[in-house]
Enzyme design. Structure first.
Site, short mmCIF file in Angstrom:
data_model
loop_
_atom_site.label_atom_id
_atom_site.label_comp_id
_atom_site.label_asym_id
_atom_site.label_seq_id
_atom_site.Cartn_x
_atom_site.Cartn_y
_atom_site.Cartn_z
N HIS A 80 42.06 22.70 44.63
CA HIS A 80 40.89 23.55 44.37
C HIS A 80 39.91 22.75 43.52
O HIS A 80 40.00 22.75 42.29
CB HIS A 80 41.35 24.83 43.67
CG HIS A 80 40.26 25.81 43.39
ND1 HIS A 80 40.49 27.12 43.05
CD2 HIS A 80 38.91 25.68 43.38
CE1 HIS A 80 39.36 27.75 42.85
NE2 HIS A 80 38.37 26.89 43.03
N HIS A 134 38.23 32.03 47.85
CA HIS A 134 38.25 32.47 46.46
C HIS A 134 38.43 33.99 46.47
O HIS A 134 37.73 34.69 47.22
CB HIS A 134 36.94 32.16 45.75
CG HIS A 134 36.76 30.72 45.36
ND1 HIS A 134 36.88 29.69 46.24
CD2 HIS A 134 36.46 30.15 44.16
CE1 HIS A 134 36.67 28.55 45.61
NE2 HIS A 134 36.40 28.80 44.34
N GLU A 172 39.18 36.13 41.23
CA GLU A 172 38.75 35.35 40.05
C GLU A 172 38.07 36.36 39.11
O GLU A 172 38.57 36.65 38.04
CB GLU A 172 37.78 34.25 40.49
CG GLU A 172 37.20 33.42 39.35
CD GLU A 172 36.16 32.39 39.81
OE1 GLU A 172 35.63 32.52 40.94
OE2 GLU A 172 35.85 31.47 39.02
N1 ADE Z 1 31.73 27.48 43.37
C1 ADE Z 1 32.06 26.46 42.57
N2 ADE Z 1 32.97 26.86 41.67
C2 ADE Z 1 33.24 28.17 41.93
C3 ADE Z 1 34.10 29.13 41.36
N3 ADE Z 1 34.91 28.86 40.32
N4 ADE Z 1 34.10 30.38 41.88
C4 ADE Z 1 33.30 30.66 42.90
N5 ADE Z 1 32.47 29.80 43.47
C5 ADE Z 1 32.45 28.55 42.99
ZN ZN Z 2 36.41 27.34 42.84
#
Ligand code: ADE
Ligand code: ZN
Length: 333
Positions: A19, A199, A202
């Site tokens: 990642h 993603h 998060e």
């Molecule tokens: N693009 C780059 N880093 C990211 C992240 N942590 N979450 C979502 N999009 C991203």
């Molecule tokens: Zn990311």
């Protein structure tokens, strides 16, 4: 082993990175150099000022600066330099295999064609492979704040380059842009034989992780730390062994967790999830892969056996062929 010994030990172990946004590895030094080269106006007078600006409240406050920084990437050599510097860092950190994300729309939206960035990336990758046998592959990520139509156009524009792209991904502003928005383009990518990651969880809720798994049919979840809020999801992820690519320094910089001591990575690991450690956007979040491991060692009661499991999980979660995974696993001591 004490903490210093653990840090030394983990630093020299073979590792994978799953990642990593290549645009997020743009260091302030290169950013300022390229801004000067192309006469791009940035709101920073010095490298120190760039670093000072990296004080984020949440994902969006980071993304605003990430897209601004990427505006200095214009010609083939800029993309070569970006990739080359990251691959040299892989060598320094003993990252023997990297699965590297890039955001085509961040560049095509500014009129920069696939032919420009792909040529730069490929030149750096070939050189690193030739010079020290660096293994890596590319993941093409769609920006989720843009439409699915734009993602489909991006997939079509990538047609001449598909032999150099292993997987598609989904990144950018998570809240309000659920995985289901990209159902069709992920179906098209699957039909083309591409692997899939996204993603999810998060900043977004567990429902987005379910959506990524069930609707987008992903092989891995990027982040996924909010899975802890849904016991049925945890049970599912333990059973399915969908990997989570967790990024500790990113999570504290973007205030997903206030402090590293509150990070839930050990809880997830102990529950039996296939958790891995990654850097995400190292230039913006204060460190590359070894720095992320060191931050865990400094702040959590992590044992060598748990570090070893995280290293092993990285290889297991990768898209490497099984025989290569086995060869690398034998080198972890
Ligand atoms: N693009 C780059 N880093 C990211 C992240 N942590 N979450 C979502 N999009 C991203
Ligand atoms: Zn990311």
């Amino acid at each position: 082993m004490n903490k210093e010994e653990l840090k030394k030990w983990v630093s020299v172990q073979p590792k994978v990175e799953l990642h990593l946004h290549i645009e997020g590895s743009l260091e302030p030094e290169l950013m300022m150099e390229l801004a000067k080269k192309h006469s791009v106006e940035l709101p920073y007078q010095s490298i120190a000022e760039v670093r000072q600006a990296y004080d984020f409240q949440d994902l969006q406050s980071f993304l605003d600066l990430y897209y601004l920084g990427a505006s200095v990437l214009i010609d083939e050599d800029d993309f070569y330099q970006l990739m080359w510097r990251y691959l040299c860092q892989c060598r320094a950190d003993n990252v023997v295999h990297a699965e590297i994300m890039f955001d085509p729309q961040t560049h095509t939206e500014r009129g920069i064609d696939f032919s420009v960035f792909m040529a730069g990336f490929k030149r750096a990758i070939s050189q690193a492979k030739q010079e020290w046998g660096q293994s890596c592959l590319l993941i093409m990520s769609f920006l989720r704040h843009l439409s699915e139509e734009s993602a489909i156009d991006t997939l079509k524009a990538a047609t001449p380059y598909l032999s150099d792209i292993t997987a598609v991904g989904l990144d950018s502003s998570e809240m309000g842009n659920p995985p289901e928005k990209f159902t069709e383009v992920f179906k098209m990518a699957k039909a083309l034989g591409l692997k899939r990651v996204a993603h999810a969880g998060e900043e977004g809720p567990p429902a987005y992780i379910w959506g990524a798994v069930k609707t987008l049919d992903v092989h891995r979840i990027d982040h996924g730390v909010r899975s802890i809020e849904d016991p049925a999801l945890i049970e599912f992820l333990v059973e399915s062994q969908h990997p989570l690519t967790v990024c500790p320094l990113s999570n504290t910089k973007l205030k997903v967790f206030e402090h590293m001591q509150q990070h839930n990575i050990l809880t997830l690991l102990d529950l039996g999830l296939l958790v891995t450690v990654n850097a995400d956007d190292p230039s913006y979040f204060g460190g590359y892969l070894n720095d992320n491991y060191h931050a865990l060692i400094d702040n959590l009661p992590i044992e060598r056996s748990q570090l070893k499991q995280l290293l092993i999980n990285g290889f297991k979660a990768s898209f490497l062929a099984e025989n290569l995974t086995e060869t690398w696993l034998a080198e972890i001591n």
